[in-house]
Design a protein around this motif. Structure first.
Motif, PDB file in Angstrom:
ATOM      1  N   GLU A  20       0.810  -1.227   0.000  1.00 56.76           N
ATOM      2  CA  GLU A  20       0.000   0.000   0.000  1.00 56.76           C
ATOM      3  C   GLU A  20       0.842   1.275   0.000  1.00 56.76           C
ATOM      4  O   GLU A  20       0.337   2.360  -0.255  1.00 56.76           O
ATOM      5  CB  GLU A  20      -1.004   0.019   1.162  1.00 56.76           C
ATOM      6  CG  GLU A  20      -0.381   0.048   2.538  1.00 56.76           C
ATOM      7  CD  GLU A  20      -0.261  -1.320   3.185  1.00 56.76           C
ATOM      8  OE1 GLU A  20      -0.122  -1.370   4.416  1.00 56.76           O
ATOM      9  OE2 GLU A  20      -0.307  -2.335   2.468  1.00 56.76           O
ATOM     10  N   PHE A  21       2.143   1.171   0.248  1.00 54.30           N
ATOM     11  CA  PHE A  21       3.027   2.336   0.238  1.00 54.30           C
ATOM     12  C   PHE A  21       3.818   2.476  -1.063  1.00 54.30           C
ATOM     13  O   PHE A  21       4.685   3.325  -1.174  1.00 54.30           O
ATOM     14  CB  PHE A  21       4.003   2.275   1.422  1.00 54.30           C
ATOM     15  CG  PHE A  21       3.323   2.444   2.753  1.00 54.30           C
ATOM     16  CD1 PHE A  21       2.971   3.701   3.221  1.00 54.30           C
ATOM     17  CD2 PHE A  21       3.036   1.337   3.536  1.00 54.30           C
ATOM     18  CE1 PHE A  21       2.346   3.852   4.446  1.00 54.30           C
ATOM     19  CE2 PHE A  21       2.412   1.484   4.770  1.00 54.30           C
ATOM     20  CZ  PHE A  21       2.060   2.744   5.224  1.00 54.30           C
ATOM     21  N   ILE A  22       3.547   1.637  -2.048  1.00 57.77           N
ATOM     22  CA  ILE A  22       4.256   1.709  -3.325  1.00 57.77           C
ATOM     23  C   ILE A  22       3.642   2.804  -4.189  1.00 57.77           C
ATOM     24  O   ILE A  22       2.420   2.880  -4.337  1.00 57.77           O
ATOM     25  CB  ILE A  22       4.206   0.355  -4.066  1.00 57.77           C
ATOM     26  CG1 ILE A  22       4.955  -0.707  -3.261  1.00 57.77           C
ATOM     27  CG2 ILE A  22       4.793   0.478  -5.469  1.00 57.77           C
ATOM     28  CD1 ILE A  22       4.822  -2.116  -3.811  1.00 57.77           C
ATOM     29  N   VAL A  23       4.500   3.666  -4.738  1.00 54.52           N
ATOM     30  CA  VAL A  23       4.037   4.738  -5.629  1.00 54.52           C
ATOM     31  C   VAL A  23       4.826   4.692  -6.929  1.00 54.52           C
ATOM     32  O   VAL A  23       5.951   4.205  -6.977  1.00 54.52           O
ATOM     33  CB  VAL A  23       4.186   6.131  -4.980  1.00 54.52           C
ATOM     34  CG1 VAL A  23       3.298   6.261  -3.756  1.00 54.52           C
ATOM     35  CG2 VAL A  23       5.625   6.427  -4.631  1.00 54.52           C
ATOM     36  N   ASN A  24       4.212   5.209  -7.987  1.00 54.87           N
ATOM     37  CA  ASN A  24       4.902   5.396  -9.257  1.00 54.87           C
ATOM     38  C   ASN A  24       5.520   6.778  -9.236  1.00 54.87           C
ATOM     39  O   ASN A  24       4.823   7.773  -9.042  1.00 54.87           O
ATOM     40  CB  ASN A  24       3.921   5.287 -10.433  1.00 54.87           C
ATOM     41  CG  ASN A  24       3.397   3.888 -10.592  1.00 54.87           C
ATOM     42  OD1 ASN A  24       4.130   2.911 -10.460  1.00 54.87           O
ATOM     43  ND2 ASN A  24       2.116   3.771 -10.876  1.00 54.87           N
ATOM     44  N   CYS A  25       6.816   6.858  -9.450  1.00 52.08           N
ATOM     45  CA  CYS A  25       7.502   8.139  -9.439  1.00 52.08           C
ATOM     46  C   CYS A  25       7.229   8.876 -10.748  1.00 52.08           C
ATOM     47  O   CYS A  25       6.853   8.276 -11.749  1.00 52.08           O
ATOM     48  CB  CYS A  25       9.002   7.922  -9.252  1.00 52.08           C
ATOM     49  SG  CYS A  25       9.385   7.054  -7.713  1.00 52.08           S
ATOM     50  N   THR A  26       7.450  10.170 -10.746  1.00 54.52           N
ATOM     51  CA  THR A  26       7.218  11.003 -11.924  1.00 54.52           C
ATOM     52  C   THR A  26       8.206  10.634 -13.026  1.00 54.52           C
ATOM     53  O   THR A  26       9.418  10.651 -12.810  1.00 54.52           O
ATOM     54  CB  THR A  26       7.367  12.492 -11.562  1.00 54.52           C
ATOM     55  OG1 THR A  26       6.503  12.787 -10.471  1.00 54.52           O
ATOM     56  CG2 THR A  26       7.023  13.370 -12.741  1.00 54.52           C
ATOM     57  N   VAL A  27       7.670  10.319 -14.191  1.00 50.86           N
ATOM     58  CA  VAL A  27       8.490   9.890 -15.330  1.00 50.86           C
ATOM     59  C   VAL A  27       9.471  10.998 -15.709  1.00 50.86           C
ATOM     60  O   VAL A  27       9.107  12.166 -15.770  1.00 50.86           O
ATOM     61  CB  VAL A  27       7.601   9.538 -16.537  1.00 50.86           C
ATOM     62  CG1 VAL A  27       8.437   9.144 -17.740  1.00 50.86           C
ATOM     63  CG2 VAL A  27       6.643   8.426 -16.180  1.00 50.86           C
ATOM     64  N   ASN A  28      10.705  10.613 -15.964  1.00 48.29           N
ATOM     65  CA  ASN A  28      11.779  11.495 -16.428  1.00 48.29           C
ATOM     66  C   ASN A  28      12.155  12.607 -15.443  1.00 48.29           C
ATOM     67  O   ASN A  28      12.896  13.504 -15.791  1.00 48.29           O
ATOM     68  CB  ASN A  28      11.443  12.126 -17.783  1.00 48.29           C
ATOM     69  CG  ASN A  28      11.343  11.091 -18.872  1.00 48.29           C
ATOM     70  OD1 ASN A  28      11.983  10.046 -18.821  1.00 48.29           O
ATOM     71  ND2 ASN A  28      10.526  11.374 -19.863  1.00 48.29           N
ATOM     72  N   VAL A  29      11.608  12.586 -14.230  1.00 52.51           N
ATOM     73  CA  VAL A  29      11.966  13.593 -13.224  1.00 52.51           C
ATOM     74  C   VAL A  29      12.519  12.897 -11.990  1.00 52.51           C
ATOM     75  O   VAL A  29      13.641  13.157 -11.569  1.00 52.51           O
ATOM     76  CB  VAL A  29      10.748  14.472 -12.850  1.00 52.51           C
ATOM     77  CG1 VAL A  29      11.115  15.446 -11.739  1.00 52.51           C
ATOM     78  CG2 VAL A  29      10.232  15.212 -14.073  1.00 52.51           C
ATOM     79  N   GLN A  30      11.703  12.031 -11.410  1.00 50.58           N
ATOM     80  CA  GLN A  30      12.109  11.303 -10.208  1.00 50.58           C
ATOM     81  C   GLN A  30      12.628   9.942 -10.646  1.00 50.58           C
ATOM     82  O   GLN A  30      11.864   9.031 -10.909  1.00 50.58           O
ATOM     83  CB  GLN A  30      10.928  11.164  -9.254  1.00 50.58           C
ATOM     84  CG  GLN A  30      10.432  12.487  -8.739  1.00 50.58           C
ATOM     85  CD  GLN A  30       9.175  12.336  -7.906  1.00 50.58           C
ATOM     86  OE1 GLN A  30       8.256  11.613  -8.279  1.00 50.58           O
ATOM     87  NE2 GLN A  30       9.132  13.014  -6.778  1.00 50.58           N
ATOM     88  N   ASP A  31      13.941   9.824 -10.732  1.00 46.33           N
ATOM     89  CA  ASP A  31      14.551   8.608 -11.258  1.00 46.33           C
ATOM     90  C   ASP A  31      15.252   7.787 -10.190  1.00 46.33           C
ATOM     91  O   ASP A  31      15.973   6.852 -10.489  1.00 46.33           O
ATOM     92  CB  ASP A  31      15.523   8.950 -12.392  1.00 46.33           C
ATOM     93  CG  ASP A  31      16.561   9.986 -11.982  1.00 46.33           C
ATOM     94  OD1 ASP A  31      16.420  10.597 -10.906  1.00 46.33           O
ATOM     95  OD2 ASP A  31      17.524  10.182 -12.741  1.00 46.33           O
ATOM     96  N   MET A  32      15.049   8.130  -8.918  1.00 42.97           N
ATOM     97  CA  MET A  32      15.676   7.394  -7.820  1.00 42.97           C
ATOM     98  C   MET A  32      14.689   7.247  -6.667  1.00 42.97           C
ATOM     99  O   MET A  32      13.708   7.975  -6.580  1.00 42.97           O
ATOM    100  CB  MET A  32      16.919   8.125  -7.304  1.00 42.97           C
ATOM    101  CG  MET A  32      18.048   8.225  -8.296  1.00 42.97           C
ATOM    102  SD  MET A  32      19.567   8.757  -7.487  1.00 42.97           S
ATOM    103  CE  MET A  32      20.482   7.237  -7.606  1.00 42.97           C
ATOM    104  N   CYS A  33      15.008   6.299  -5.797  1.00 43.36           N
ATOM    105  CA  CYS A  33      14.287   6.152  -4.533  1.00 43.36           C
ATOM    106  C   CYS A  33      15.196   6.683  -3.431  1.00 43.36           C
ATOM    107  O   CYS A  33      16.414   6.520  -3.489  1.00 43.36           O
ATOM    108  CB  CYS A  33      13.957   4.694  -4.254  1.00 43.36           C
ATOM    109  SG  CYS A  33      12.874   3.915  -5.463  1.00 43.36           S
ATOM    110  N   GLN A  34      14.597   7.306  -2.438  1.00 47.88           N
ATOM    111  CA  GLN A  34      15.356   7.880  -1.328  1.00 47.88           C
ATOM    112  C   GLN A  34      14.855   7.285  -0.024  1.00 47.88           C
ATOM    113  O   GLN A  34      13.667   7.029   0.132  1.00 47.88           O
ATOM    114  CB  GLN A  34      15.172   9.397  -1.311  1.00 47.88           C
ATOM    115  CG  GLN A  34      15.929  10.099  -0.208  1.00 47.88           C
ATOM    116  CD  GLN A  34      15.863  11.611  -0.371  1.00 47.88           C
ATOM    117  OE1 GLN A  34      16.001  12.118  -1.474  1.00 47.88           O
ATOM    118  NE2 GLN A  34      15.642  12.323   0.709  1.00 47.88           N
ATOM    119  N   LYS A  35      15.780   7.079   0.896  1.00 49.26           N
ATOM    120  CA  LYS A  35      15.432   6.555   2.212  1.00 49.26           C
ATOM    121  C   LYS A  35      16.185   7.369   3.249  1.00 49.26           C
ATOM    122  O   LYS A  35      17.400   7.530   3.150  1.00 49.26           O
ATOM    123  CB  LYS A  35      15.820   5.078   2.307  1.00 49.26           C
ATOM    124  CG  LYS A  35      15.478   4.409   3.621  1.00 49.26           C
ATOM    125  CD  LYS A  35      15.866   2.938   3.542  1.00 49.26           C
ATOM    126  CE  LYS A  35      15.498   2.155   4.757  1.00 49.26           C
ATOM    127  NZ  LYS A  35      15.851   0.727   4.604  1.00 49.26           N
TER     128      LYS A  35
END
Length: 150
Positions: A39-54
């Motif tokens: 339920e916490f999985i999101v699709n990042c913005t195409v061509n803008v958000q290209d990484m995951c951060q923790k």
């Protein structure tokens, strides 16, 4: 010929756009790393958000035990642009101590990589391919010798 070129370019850009979208976990200030569920999985913005951060924060939880404030580990997870994430992670590196008021920021670029670490499972020996016997030099000579004599 022109149609073929445009079709090829369209296919290239379409494929590139699809591959540049990444999925990450996203949550704010949770404890126990418990936001790594579907339920916490999101699709990042195409061509803008290209990484995951923790972000891993060690904060005071407000409970006092014998003059010592209890601390707790809190997590923030999100999508990020590579530039912003890498700048933030390098800027906070000196504060990543694991002690009270510690802030650790990490960046990664594979789907759902800001979730819990996967334990490496040992490969069972039955899953490994059986070693193949190597032919001896004498056997090779017997096989090649008739070819040399003709």
């Amino acid at each position: 010929m022109r149609l073929l070129m445009y079709t090829t370019l369209f296919g290239f850009f379409l494929r590139a756009g699809i591959t540049l979208q990444i999925q990450c976990y996203q949550c704010e200030e949770v404890k126990h790393n418990d936001c790594s569920t579907p339920e916490f999985i999101v699709n990042c913005t195409v061509n803008v958000q290209d990484m995951c951060q923790k972000e891993v924060l060690v904060k005071e939880d407000g409970e006092c035990h014998a003059r010592r404030v209890a601390s707790g580990v809190h997590y923030r997870k999100s999508c990020a642009s590579s530039g912003a994430c890498l700048i933030a992670s390098s800027g906070y590196q000196q504060f990543c101590t694991g002690k009270l008021h510690s802030v650790c920021i990490s960046c990664c670029n594979t789907p759902l990589c800001n979730g819990p670490r996967q334990k490496k499972r040992p490969i069972p020996s039955a899953a490994l391919p059986a070693p193949q016997p190597r032919p001896s030099a004498g056997l090779l000579l017997l096989l090649v010798l008739p070819l040399l004599l003709t």
